[in-house]
Design a protein around this motif. Structure first.
Motif, mmCIF file in Angstrom:
data_model
loop_
_atom_site.group_PDB
_atom_site.id
_atom_site.type_symbol
_atom_site.label_atom_id
_atom_site.label_comp_id
_atom_site.label_asym_id
_atom_site.label_seq_id
_atom_site.Cartn_x
_atom_site.Cartn_y
_atom_site.Cartn_z
ATOM 1 N N MET A 8 0.804 -1.211 0.000
ATOM 2 C CA MET A 8 0.000 0.000 0.000
ATOM 3 C C MET A 8 0.837 1.260 0.000
ATOM 4 N N ASN A 9 2.035 1.190 0.553
ATOM 5 C CA ASN A 9 2.790 2.430 0.742
ATOM 6 C C ASN A 9 4.057 2.558 -0.089
ATOM 7 N N ARG B 190 4.812 1.516 -3.386
ATOM 8 C CA ARG B 190 4.828 1.324 -4.837
ATOM 9 C C ARG B 190 5.553 2.482 -5.513
ATOM 10 N N THR C 237 10.991 7.296 -0.503
ATOM 11 C CA THR C 237 10.454 6.874 -1.808
ATOM 12 C C THR C 237 8.942 6.966 -1.789
ATOM 13 N N ALA C 238 8.373 6.491 -0.683
ATOM 14 C CA ALA C 238 6.927 6.495 -0.613
ATOM 15 C C ALA C 238 6.389 7.918 -0.526
ATOM 16 N N ASN D 55 5.893 9.976 -3.624
ATOM 17 C CA ASN D 55 4.898 9.587 -4.609
ATOM 18 C C ASN D 55 3.525 9.528 -4.003
ATOM 19 N N ASP E 35 0.735 9.569 -5.180
ATOM 20 C CA ASP E 35 -0.281 8.786 -5.885
ATOM 21 C C ASP E 35 -0.180 7.306 -5.585
ATOM 22 N N THR E 36 0.992 6.847 -5.128
ATOM 23 C CA THR E 36 1.132 5.424 -4.850
ATOM 24 C C THR E 36 1.342 5.186 -3.368
ATOM 25 N N HIS E 37 0.789 6.068 -2.584
ATOM 26 C CA HIS E 37 1.049 6.033 -1.159
ATOM 27 C C HIS E 37 -0.262 6.266 -0.460
ATOM 28 N N SER E 38 -0.554 5.486 0.567
ATOM 29 C CA SER E 38 -1.877 5.563 1.179
ATOM 30 C C SER E 38 -2.092 6.856 1.954
ATOM 31 N N VAL F 32 -0.908 7.377 4.858
ATOM 32 C CA VAL F 32 -0.688 7.055 6.257
ATOM 33 C C VAL F 32 0.723 6.500 6.374
ATOM 34 N N SER F 33 1.445 6.877 7.422
ATOM 35 C CA SER F 33 2.829 6.413 7.522
ATOM 36 C C SER F 33 2.877 4.897 7.707
#
Ligand code: HEM
Ligand SMILES: [Cu+2]
Lengths: 576, 196
Positions: free
Chosen positions: A195-196, A198, B4-5, B8, B10-13, B15-16
């Motif tokens: 989820m985090n 990608r 990295t997260a 981005n 758009d590809t990251h929820s 939430v840490s």
């Protein structure tokens, strides 16, 4: 926790840090792989001993019989208790220590971060902890053979009251708690990673099917394992502190009325166990389905047929799998209203499974198929897994299940699913990703020998079980000839056993091929199969940290044979 | 790696990693306790007789423990608020208080168990006591786990490097989430066992 791997490649770590206590998802993946494959061999070996007894009941086991202590195998003849232990341990080891760790721990760990373009798992140290908990649980489980009271004897399902009375069960329970904890930590890690972490551009609908399979699997593990853990605690209480969660009042054991306080319900365990164990069977098949999807897309050189259908089906299987558990308990005396409910849900859940299989079969249509070794496995998976699935339908219908329940038909059914299904896919996956793991290819000729030998033998082992079951032979039967109605199908037991030994022989070329190719195999480059997904966009084997710079994703996972392009594959990372 | 997260969205929820991880862990914990509660209901409704909780258990001590645990939920929120403001002393005070209350809970629990053992009551006495000891025992193990986490955070708060680490606050938050969960479990356990 997330800051752990900041120093990527900055300095050369020591041997221990690099190969043993590594936090690199690739090393941990390979550790899982080696361990799980060893457990598969152990589980298989236990079954080879049992197969001897089933084919030639009461005959001394050649060579090995004398190695066992006389109370287990007097004069080399397997005792009934020993048979029960072997059976319980075979099931437990195969499911919890073999297939799941291989499908999830090994393949998931190695490939998920690569396929989403991440440098590692979200929590590398937690990942290492998962592996060591798994290894500890597995070794404890194995060691139970050597403990006073021996190994568990109550089947992998551990139904009370038997499991509470029989010796050996306590160690089984404690090992299970370790294994469950390991899986829970692993699934949290997988989900956070997916989820985090990608890479930019890797939207959910661009994830390879394999990643989706791993995500759904992780959700299943996360939500289905805790109930078994709770159930196991209660069983530990019953065994160690003599409570009676699962013990009814006035139970008579070997002629004596048991002294426990009573009032408990054996059926409670069955419900809790199957609430886990049905989702668990999807844990056994979803990742292999993902592997087959990857191999098929790559070797038909065309996009998967119905990518979204497959993904949506996987998700609905995940949801539905929590609503079917009691189809394992049709003959436990539940009310017809309840069994009708579970009958209907079971029929419904077969729809998405069939949808996935259909999509995979349609993917073959019009493809220019490359018959590589991995592709052979994927192709064999389709019809054989299909047989496994279809033979399950009569078990989901109450009317037919009342007759078939607990016969060899059931054993045939689920072994077609897990052996000619999951195991074939996992073996195919090994040939497919071996070049990524070691930068070398496995030998093709040996691969084909292994493939044909294994497939023929697997069918020979499990095919005869259908007619045997239909003739009424029950499972978990130490001496099949003790029941007269089994005598007519006893020759099939011999057939099955001979093929089982054949199956063993045909694994030898694989083992040799694996280790030989690791060091001597033909060298390959980054992307030997001309594949499109991200794991093929980094060196083989990938260095610590995987990608030199964070990859950028531009398109879906299966852009094969796109019109107007020079090559027939269009990698997800290609800018144009 | 977290960068990295973060780079981005758009590809990251959003939430840490740590927080998402704690939430997922809590999901599995909910399944664990939900199973135990369901089993409790199934066993109780299936039993031929079942004692009233207030006859069989020490309600005053149970009530005291409920009060202690609820207070500790307040103190851990205060600790988080202090950590948020980078108030080192305040954090230590409130976290220390939280730990004190957690130990108090265990001590009271110990007295309760002791009272029962003295009367010759064990888990094997009856199904009711089996449920009581198992559920409260498992909950007690969760309290112990919380004590380990919270005291390690308290220990970390004495080192400056942790205050400079942006992940520290996330850890305090995660510990707080977990502690509230343990608290909520008790809020369900207490009436189910002692009052109904
Ligand atoms: C590859 C060779 C295998 C052979 C020859 C084999 C054979 C058998 C046989 C004959 C039984 C029935 C024993 C009895 O009822 O007394 C059995 C049971 C079982 N097998 Fe396998 N099996 C194999 C692989 C697997 C795999 C890969 C899995 C799981 C993923 C598996 C899972 C089980 C389970 C769960 C049981 C039920 C155990 C019980 O009764 O509690 N087996 N197997
Ligand atoms: Cu099922």
């Amino acid at each position: 926790m997330s800051g752990d791997s900041n120093g990527h490649g900055a300095h050369e770590p020591s041997f221990w840090r690099k190969y043993v206590f590594s936090v690199d998802h690739k090393v941990i993946g390979l550790q899982y792989m080696m361990t799980a494959m060893s457990f598969l061999m152990v589980g298989f070996a236990l079954m080879l001993l049992m197969r001897w007894q089933l084919a030639w009941p009461g005959a001394p086991i050649p060579f090995f019989g004398r190695l066992f202590p006389p109370d287990l195998a007097p004069n080399g003849v397997m005792s009934g208790e020993f048979y029960n232990s072997l059976g319980a341990m075979h099931g437990t080891i195969m499911v919890f220590l073999g297939v799941v760790p291989l499908a999830v721990g090994a393949y998931g760990n190695y490939l998920l971060p690569l396929q989403i373009g991440a440098p590692d798992m979200a929590f590398p140290r937690l990942n290492m902890a998962s592996y060591w908990l798994f290894l500890g649980g597995g070794l404890l489980m194995l060691s139970s053979f050597m403990m006073p009271g021996g190994a568990a004897q109550s089947g992998w399902t551990s139904y009370p009251p038997l499991s509470i009375i029989n010796p050996g069960q306590t160690v089984w329970l404690f090992s299970m708690v370790l294994i469950i904890t390991s899986s829970l930590l692993g699934s949290i890690n997988f989900l956070v990673t997916a989820m985090n972490m990608r890479a930019p551009g890797m939207s959910l609908w661009r994830l390879p099917v394999f990643c989706w399979a791993q995500m759904v699997t992780s959700v299943l593990l996360l939500l289905a394992f805790p109930p078994l853990e709770a159930a196991a605690f209660l069983q530990v209480m019953d065994r160690v502190f003599h409570t009676s969660f699962y013990m009814p009042k006035g139970l008579v054991v070997l002629g004596h009325v048991s002294t426990v306080s009573g009032g408990g319900q054996p059926l409670l365990w069955e419900h809790l166990f199957w609430f886990l164990a049905h989702p668990e069977v999807y844990v056994l098949v979803l990742p292999p389905m993902g592997i087959v999807a990857e191999i098929i897309a790559n070797n038909t050189r065309k996009p998967l047929h119905g990518y979204k259908t497959i993904v949506v089906s996987m998700i609905s299987i995940g949801v539905m799998s929590f609503l079917v558990w009691a189809h394992h308990m049709f003959i436990s005396g539940m009310s017809p209203a309840l069994s009708n409910f579970f009958l209907v849900t079971t029929m419904i859940i077969s729809v998405p499974s069939v949808a996935i299989l259909t999509c995979l079969i349609f993917s073959l249509k019009g493809g220019s198929i490359r018959f590589t070794t991995p592709m052979l496995y994927a192709l064999a998976f389709l019809p054989l897994f299909g047989i496994g699935g279809l033979t399950g339908l009569p078990l989901g219908l109450t009317v037919t299940d009342i007759y078939l329940h607990d016969t060899y038909y059931v054993i045939g059914h689920f072994h077609f699913v897990v052996v000619t299904g999951s195991i074939l896919a996992l073996l195919g996956g090994t040939y497919h990703w071996f070049p990524k793991w070691f930068g070398r290819k496995m030998n093709d000729t040996l691969g084909k020998v292994h493939f044909w030998g294994s497939v023929v033998c697997m069918i020979g082992v499990f095919g005869p079980m259908f007619p045997m079951g239909l003739a009424g032979a029950s499972r978990r039967l130490y001496d099949p000839t003790a029941q007269v109605h089994n005598l007519i199908v006893q020759p099939l037991n011999v057939v099955s056993t001979v093929f089982a030994y054949g199956l063993f022989l045909f694994q030898l070329p694989f083992i040799w091929n694996f280790f030989h190719s690791m060091f001597r195999g033909e060298k390959t480059e980054e992307n030997p199969w001309h594949a499109t997904t991200l794991e093929w966009a980094c060196p083989s084997p990938p260095p610590h940290g995987n990608f030199d710079k964070t990859p950028r994703v531009h398109r879906g996972p299966y852009e094969y044979s796109a019109p107007g392009r020079k090559t027939d594959y269009w990698m997800q990372t290609d800018p144009a | 790696m977290i960068t990295t997260a973060m780079d981005n969205p758009d590809t990251h929820s959003g939430v840490s990693n740590a927080k998402l991880g704690v939430w997922l862990f809590l999901c599995s914990e909910i399944m664990l306790f939900a199973t135990l509660f369901t089993s409790y209901i199934v066993l109780r409704t299936g039993a031929s007789s079942w004692p009233w909780g207030w006859d069989a258990l020490n309600v005053p001590l149970g009530t005291l423990n409920t009060a202690i645990l609820i207070s500790s939920s307040v103190t851990i929120v205060m600790a988080y608020a202090r950590a948020y403001d980078k108030d080192v002393k305040g954090f230590r005070l409130w976290m220390g208080l939280t730990l004190l209350l957690s130990f108090a809970f265990l001590v009271v629990k110990g007295f309760e168990y002791h009272g029962e053992f003295a009367k010759g009551i064990w888990p094997s006495t009856s199904l009711f006591y089996a449920c009581y000891f198992t559920l409260t025992g498992l909950h007690g193990i969760h309290i112990l786990g919380g004590i380990v986490v919270n005291s390690s955070l308290l220990y970390m708060s004495f080192k400056k490097e942790h205050w400079d680490n942006p992940l520290f606050l996330g850890r305090v938050e995660g510990a707080g989430l977990y502690w509230h969960f343990v608290d909520i479990v008790w809020i369900f356990l207490f009436p189910a066992l002692y009052l109904l």
